[in-house]
Design a protein around this motif. Structure first.
Motif, short mmCIF file in Angstrom:
data_model
loop_
_atom_site.label_atom_id
_atom_site.label_comp_id
_atom_site.label_asym_id
_atom_site.label_seq_id
_atom_site.Cartn_x
_atom_site.Cartn_y
_atom_site.Cartn_z
N ARG A 158 3.20 -0.25 -9.78
CA ARG A 158 3.81 0.94 -9.16
C ARG A 158 4.42 1.84 -10.22
O ARG A 158 5.26 1.41 -11.01
CB ARG A 158 4.90 0.52 -8.16
N LEU A 179 1.88 5.75 -2.58
CA LEU A 179 2.44 4.66 -1.77
C LEU A 179 3.69 5.10 -1.02
O LEU A 179 4.02 4.56 0.03
CB LEU A 179 2.84 3.47 -2.68
N TYR A 180 4.39 6.10 -1.59
CA TYR A 180 5.68 6.48 -1.03
C TYR A 180 6.03 7.88 -1.49
O TYR A 180 5.74 8.25 -2.63
CB TYR A 180 6.75 5.49 -1.54
N LEU A 234 8.67 -1.29 -2.83
CA LEU A 234 7.93 -0.14 -3.38
C LEU A 234 8.65 0.50 -4.58
O LEU A 234 8.20 1.51 -5.10
CB LEU A 234 7.71 0.92 -2.29
#
Length: 235
Positions: free
Chosen positions: A43, A74-75, A114
């Motif tokens: 990440r 992802l976010y 995350l």
């Protein structure tokens, strides 16, 4: 004569920078950083504060987290914020860091799985007037590895857009090529990186926290599809 409030604030900020500067780690601290292909890195984050044209008080604080190596989102978190600290060159972090830190803290609280393993900051790290730019400030306060990536050359410590600098840029043949930015003291403060074959204009990479310069440059190149690394470009 007593110092004006602005002078008091500057002195306070300078001493705060000097105190936090002692905590910056300029070495690789994570296992994935020592791996040739960044094995274990999953990440990568990017943070930015963007302003509405003509308004230097209201801004949008943005955090994105992408998967690595495929760089899929992802976010995402964007919040409109009102800046309270004045803009003073060399002290940008005091205006921006609180909001970027809040975004990271929201993520840590709501979706801790995350949280990025490294954060790209749209700005400078050690390549700064007092070797403590926004990427260092955010890195020390968040405890996360941070990389500063600036689109424009900050002309500090004897580094400037000289003919020599321009010819060094012209000599960068392909994506991944770089040259050091050496301050007047002889210290390497960052590197100019040709981040993509498609773009001849370099970006300026410097250490924020918990990463070495060579690793920061290699990682920046690995996260670039175009000139600007994806975690910042997606903001």
């Amino acid at each position: 004569m007593s110092a004006s409030p602005a002078e008091d604030l500057l002195q306070q900020w300078e001493s705060e920078q000097a105190r936090l500067r002692q905590q910056v780690l300029e070495d690789d601290t994570e296992d994935w950083q020592r791996s040739p292909d960044f094995s274990g890195l999953e990440r990568v984050g990017g943070v930015d504060l963007s302003f509405i044209k003509g308004d230097d008080v209201n801004a949008c604080a943005q955090l994105v987290v992408l998967s690595y190596p495929d760089l899929q989102v992802l976010y995402e978190d964007s919040q409109m914020v009102t800046l309270t600290a004045p803009y003073i060159a060399g002290f940008l972090a005091f205006r921006e860091t609180p909001f970027l830190l809040e975004a990271l803290q929201r993520l840590k609280k709501n979706q801790p799985t995350l949280l990025p393993q490294v954060v790209f900051v749209d700005g400078n790290g050690l390549f700064h007037y007092r070797e403590f730019g926004l990427a260092c400030h955010l890195g020390v306060l968040s405890g996360l590895p941070c990389v500063g990536v600036a689109k424009n050359l900050l002309q500090v410590q004897g580094v400037n857009k000289s003919e020599e600098h321009q010819s060094q840029i012209a000599a960068l043949q392909r994506g991944g090529d770089s040259f050091p930015l050496i301050g007047a003291s002889g210290k390497v403060l960052g590197k100019a990186l040709r981040s993509s074959d498609k773009s001849s204009k370099p970006v300026y990479v410097s250490v924020g926290h918990k990463i070495s310069l060579d690793t920061a440059v290699r990682l920046t190149h690995a996260c670039c599809r175009y000139r600007v690394p994806e975690p910042i470009r997606q903001d």
